[in-house]
Structure formats: C-alpha cells, structure tokens
Design a protein around this motif. Structure first.
Motif, PDB file in Angstrom:
ATOM      1  N   PHE A   4       0.259   3.963   1.914  1.00  0.00           N
ATOM      2  CA  PHE A   4      -1.129   3.694   1.342  1.00  0.00           C
ATOM      3  C   PHE A   4      -1.925   4.930   1.742  1.00  0.00           C
ATOM      4  O   PHE A   4      -1.810   5.772   2.731  1.00  0.00           O
ATOM      5  CB  PHE A   4      -1.809   2.508   1.933  1.00  0.00           C
ATOM      6  N   ASP A   5      -2.828   5.395   0.805  1.00  0.00           N
ATOM      7  CA  ASP A   5      -3.776   6.335   1.128  1.00  0.00           C
ATOM      8  C   ASP A   5      -4.793   5.756   2.109  1.00  0.00           C
ATOM      9  O   ASP A   5      -5.414   6.231   3.371  1.00  0.00           O
ATOM     10  CB  ASP A   5      -4.461   6.919  -0.109  1.00  0.00           C
ATOM     11  N   ALA A  76      -5.455  -0.554   0.324  1.00  0.00           N
ATOM     12  CA  ALA A  76      -4.834  -1.835   1.135  1.00  0.00           C
ATOM     13  C   ALA A  76      -6.304  -2.504   1.638  1.00  0.00           C
ATOM     14  O   ALA A  76      -7.284  -1.763   1.949  1.00  0.00           O
ATOM     15  CB  ALA A  76      -3.837  -1.809   2.010  1.00  0.00           C
ATOM     16  N   TYR A  77      -6.144  -3.604   1.813  1.00  0.00           N
ATOM     17  CA  TYR A  77      -7.379  -4.448   2.442  1.00  0.00           C
ATOM     18  C   TYR A  77      -6.925  -5.613   3.096  1.00  0.00           C
ATOM     19  O   TYR A  77      -6.006  -6.378   2.754  1.00  0.00           O
ATOM     20  CB  TYR A  77      -8.394  -4.751   1.164  1.00  0.00           C
ATOM     21  N   GLY A  98      -6.115  -3.476  -8.151  1.00  0.00           N
ATOM     22  CA  GLY A  98      -4.971  -2.649  -7.726  1.00  0.00           C
ATOM     23  C   GLY A  98      -4.894  -2.624  -6.166  1.00  0.00           C
ATOM     24  O   GLY A  98      -4.064  -1.714  -5.751  1.00  0.00           O
ATOM     25  N   VAL A  99      -5.523  -3.309  -5.460  1.00  0.00           N
ATOM     26  CA  VAL A  99      -5.519  -3.196  -3.973  1.00  0.00           C
ATOM     27  C   VAL A  99      -4.552  -4.215  -3.436  1.00  0.00           C
ATOM     28  O   VAL A  99      -4.520  -5.110  -3.935  1.00  0.00           O
ATOM     29  CB  VAL A  99      -7.030  -3.422  -3.472  1.00  0.00           C
ATOM     30  N   HIS A 100      -3.824  -3.592  -2.475  1.00  0.00           N
ATOM     31  CA  HIS A 100      -2.874  -4.703  -1.734  1.00  0.00           C
ATOM     32  C   HIS A 100      -3.621  -5.684  -0.799  1.00  0.00           C
ATOM     33  O   HIS A 100      -4.326  -4.741  -0.032  1.00  0.00           O
ATOM     34  CB  HIS A 100      -2.090  -3.680  -1.055  1.00  0.00           C
ATOM     35  N   TYR A 101      -3.644  -6.907  -1.234  1.00  0.00           N
ATOM     36  CA  TYR A 101      -4.316  -7.654  -0.078  1.00  0.00           C
ATOM     37  C   TYR A 101      -3.362  -8.954  -0.032  1.00  0.00           C
ATOM     38  O   TYR A 101      -2.984  -9.777  -0.959  1.00  0.00           O
ATOM     39  CB  TYR A 101      -5.365  -8.018  -0.873  1.00  0.00           C
ATOM     40  N   GLN A 102      -2.905  -9.169   1.066  1.00  0.00           N
ATOM     41  CA  GLN A 102      -1.890 -10.228   1.412  1.00  0.00           C
ATOM     42  C   GLN A 102      -2.415 -11.010   2.767  1.00  0.00           C
ATOM     43  O   GLN A 102      -1.892 -12.026   3.290  1.00  0.00           O
ATOM     44  CB  GLN A 102      -0.725  -9.616   1.869  1.00  0.00           C
ATOM     45  N   THR A 103      -3.754 -10.835   3.223  1.00  0.00           N
ATOM     46  CA  THR A 103      -4.502 -12.084   3.960  1.00  0.00           C
ATOM     47  C   THR A 103      -4.473 -13.030   3.746  1.00  0.00           C
ATOM     48  O   THR A 103      -5.099 -13.518   2.745  1.00  0.00           O
ATOM     49  CB  THR A 103      -5.885 -11.497   4.559  1.00  0.00           C
ATOM     50  N   GLY A 149       1.192   2.591   7.918  1.00  0.00           N
ATOM     51  CA  GLY A 149       1.792   3.336   6.531  1.00  0.00           C
ATOM     52  C   GLY A 149       0.251   3.720   5.850  1.00  0.00           C
ATOM     53  O   GLY A 149       0.514   4.308   4.843  1.00  0.00           O
ATOM     54  N   ALA A 150      -0.771   3.568   6.513  1.00  0.00           N
ATOM     55  CA  ALA A 150      -1.913   4.154   5.795  1.00  0.00           C
ATOM     56  C   ALA A 150      -2.567   5.478   6.497  1.00  0.00           C
ATOM     57  O   ALA A 150      -2.564   5.525   7.678  1.00  0.00           O
ATOM     58  CB  ALA A 150      -3.238   2.855   5.955  1.00  0.00           C
ATOM     59  N   LYS A 151      -2.820   6.542   5.584  1.00  0.00           N
ATOM     60  CA  LYS A 151      -3.337   7.767   6.185  1.00  0.00           C
ATOM     61  C   LYS A 151      -4.746   7.520   7.106  1.00  0.00           C
ATOM     62  O   LYS A 151      -4.756   8.293   7.955  1.00  0.00           O
ATOM     63  CB  LYS A 151      -3.622   8.901   4.903  1.00  0.00           C
ATOM     64  N   VAL A 152      -5.447   6.649   6.433  1.00  0.00           N
ATOM     65  CA  VAL A 152      -6.790   6.361   6.957  1.00  0.00           C
ATOM     66  C   VAL A 152      -7.018   4.950   7.138  1.00  0.00           C
ATOM     67  O   VAL A 152      -7.009   4.366   5.877  1.00  0.00           O
ATOM     68  CB  VAL A 152      -7.944   7.151   6.352  1.00  0.00           C
ATOM     69  N   THR A 153      -7.409   4.515   8.279  1.00  0.00           N
ATOM     70  CA  THR A 153      -7.948   3.030   8.240  1.00  0.00           C
ATOM     71  C   THR A 153      -9.325   3.030   8.471  1.00  0.00           C
ATOM     72  O   THR A 153      -9.939   3.772   9.334  1.00  0.00           O
ATOM     73  CB  THR A 153      -6.906   2.245   9.549  1.00  0.00           C
TER      74      THR A 153
END
Length: 330
Positions: A4-5, A76-77, A98-103, A149-153
């Motif tokens: 993820f970016d 992602a969120y 288009g956001v990855h969201y699995q909470t 896996g995310a460049k920035v959190t």
C-alpha cells in the motif's frame, strides 16, 4: 515492494450534514468551527433539530484514504464500526472508493459513530460527534501485515479521545518503523491540540511521528503562540517534515531550514470546508509516496482541498486523478 502507499487510521464516522445560521449554533451551545464530542442523548437531540440533511461516510482519516484512492494510489484503512445501518453505509462507501478495509464490526452496541455537522453561510463547519463504536478500536485491530506493507501510516489526532486507540497507534508506529516505513499524523483540531498538547509534542520529539499535518490555528495552539513564523521554526525542530495549511493563502511545507510556500488554487464558490485538511493530506501523501518533489506534493494537496470545499461533504464527487492530470501535476 510496498503493498500500500498509505494506510490511514481513524474514527469511522458517518457524517450528517445540514445548513444552519450562526444563531442556531448560539441557541444550541455549539462551538463554531470545532469538533464537539457529545453523548448519545445530545446526538438524538441535535439530530431532531436538524433541517434537511445529507448522510455521507466521513471521519478525518477515512476521508484522506478515499482521497488517496481517488488519485489512483493504493490506500488502506483501519477504523471501527458496528453491525448496524450506519456501519454498513460506511463499509460500502469506503470500499467503493477502492480503499482496502477489513476491520470487522462486532455487535450493535455501541452503535456506529455519527457526526452532526452544521454548515454556516460562510462555509465553516461545526461538528458534533458521538464516537460510538470508535471507542472500541484497540491494538487487536492493528493488522501487522498491512502496516508493514504501507509506505506511510497516517492517523488522526482525534484518536487521542478514545482511550484504547492510543495503544493501537503506538503499536502501528512500532511495526511501521521496524519495517523502515514512516508515520504521519494530523493535529485535527485546535481544541484537540489543547487537550493533548504534551502528548502530541512527545509523539513528534520521540520520533514516533515523522510527518505532521496542521492548519494555522492548530500550529499556533501547539506552541501556544500567536506568531506563525515562531510556530514554524519550532515544528521544524520537532519533526522531520510538516505541512501547515493556511486556508485561502495556501500552505507552507517545512523541512529543517527549508520553507516552501504553496499557493491556493482559485475557486468559484466556497460551499463547505468539511474535509479540506483531510483532502490536502491525501493529495500531499499521494505525491509523497510517488516520490514527487515537495512543492508538487503541496500543489496536489492544495488542488484536492480546492475541489473539496466547492461541494457539500468531504468525499470528492469528481475524479481527483483526472483533475491533477489536467493541471499537469501527474
């Protein structure tokens, strides 16, 4: 290769927006331009008093994630909702962006958070937020593989209100830095800064946070000064990179001794400032994770904010990617 970016973490909130005049704010003891935390009883009272309203998935970090995805980046969120109607609305909307969201939602109590947002004729928004299920967000909801896996959190300062979210953020920051990633935060609100000034400064000075987003009022509140230049000098000492938005004056990007002034984009009409800072962060972080020069990152941020404030609600109704392409930014 990063999966993820940008990963954003925040209060998963459904916004309920309505127009009102300043007298309405005074009559109902609503602090103009602030995020006012309220309980369930007051939430019902204000909802009953609202005029015609528009419901839209919001939450500061959720808006930023949607904006990043709108530029074509991988977002992602993390955020907590309940198994109720508003929770289903939030899940649908952020995934549709288009956001990855699995909470995972867990039960119906407390219910999904909602924010009654009153927009006055000057475009200013006054938020009245019942946190609901957001208070359940904790370290167990941090998906290690997504953070790694995310460049920035990126997280919102508002998360310092729900008690267990602090632990979730610190765990996410630990994972991010262990994998050579960066961590960013937005100060969210001058009143939020007032509540947690010492903790926010510690996050920056300890290196837990690398990149800070603030508006003028938040930066001044952070350092308890009325001198913007003094605040910029101090924030440069406390974090690696800072972006301070200045409304119609654009923004300034601060890195060490470097100061980059970015002009605001002209607009036809100011409609609603809800989410302007969130979308600036989205544009900036999009550019930053694509290795664009800092001034271009700032211009993309200002473009996204300009698009946002010309509509009702924080989720852009036009393609951010196409808008940036038209401006020659990407």
């Amino acid at each position: 290769m990063a999966q993820f970016d940008v990963l954003t973490i925040g209060n998963a909130i459904v916004d309920i927006l309505a127009r009102c005049d300043d007298d309405f704010l005074d009559e109902n003891a609503i602090i103009k331009g602030a995020m006012n935390l309220i309980d369930a009883e007051r939430a019902e009272l204000l909802y009953a008093k609202m005029g015609p309203a528009v419901e839209a998935s919001g939450g500061s970090a959720g808006n930023t994630a949607a904006g990043i995805a709108g530029f074509g980046a991988r977002a992602a969120y993390f955020g907590k909702v309940a198994e109720d109607q508003l929770g289903r609305i939030f899940q649908h909307d952020i995934r549709a962006q288009g956001v990855h969201y699995q909470t995972r939602p867990e039960g119906v109590a407390p219910p999904t958070a909602r924010s009654m947002i009153f927009v006055t004729p000057d475009g200013e928004r006054s938020m009245n937020t019942f946190l609901g299920a957001c208070i359940e967000l904790g370290p167990e909801h941090v998906e290690e593989d997504v953070v790694a896996g995310a460049k920035v959190t990126y997280f919102e300062g508002y998360l310092w209100d729900p008690p267990r979210a602090k632990d979730a953020i610190r765990e996410a920051a630990r994972i991010a830095h262990a994998h050579g990633r960066e961590v960013s935060m937005t100060l969210s609100d001058p009143f939020c800064v007032g509540r947690y000034r010492a903790e926010f400064l510690d996050l920056m000075r300890s290196g837990t946070v690398d990149i800070v987003f603030a508006n003028r009022e938040e930066a001044l509140s952070l350092y308890e000064t009325e001198d913007l230049d003094a605040a910029l000098d101090r924030i440069a000492q406390d974090c690696k990179l800072a972006c301070v938005t200045l409304s119609e004056e654009g923004a300034v990007i601060v890195r060490g001794a470097e100061r980059l002034k970015i002009d605001a984009y002209p607009i036809r009409e100011l409609v609603d400032t809800t989410g302007a800072g969130d979308l600036f962060a989205a544009g900036f972080l999009f550019g930053y994770t694509q290795d664009m020069p800092l001034d271009i990152c700032g211009k993309v941020g200002c473009l996204a904010a300009a698009i946002c404030i010309q509509q009702i609600g924080p989720r852009p109704m036009v393609s951010l990617k196409e808008a940036a392409e038209r401006e020659g930014l990407i």
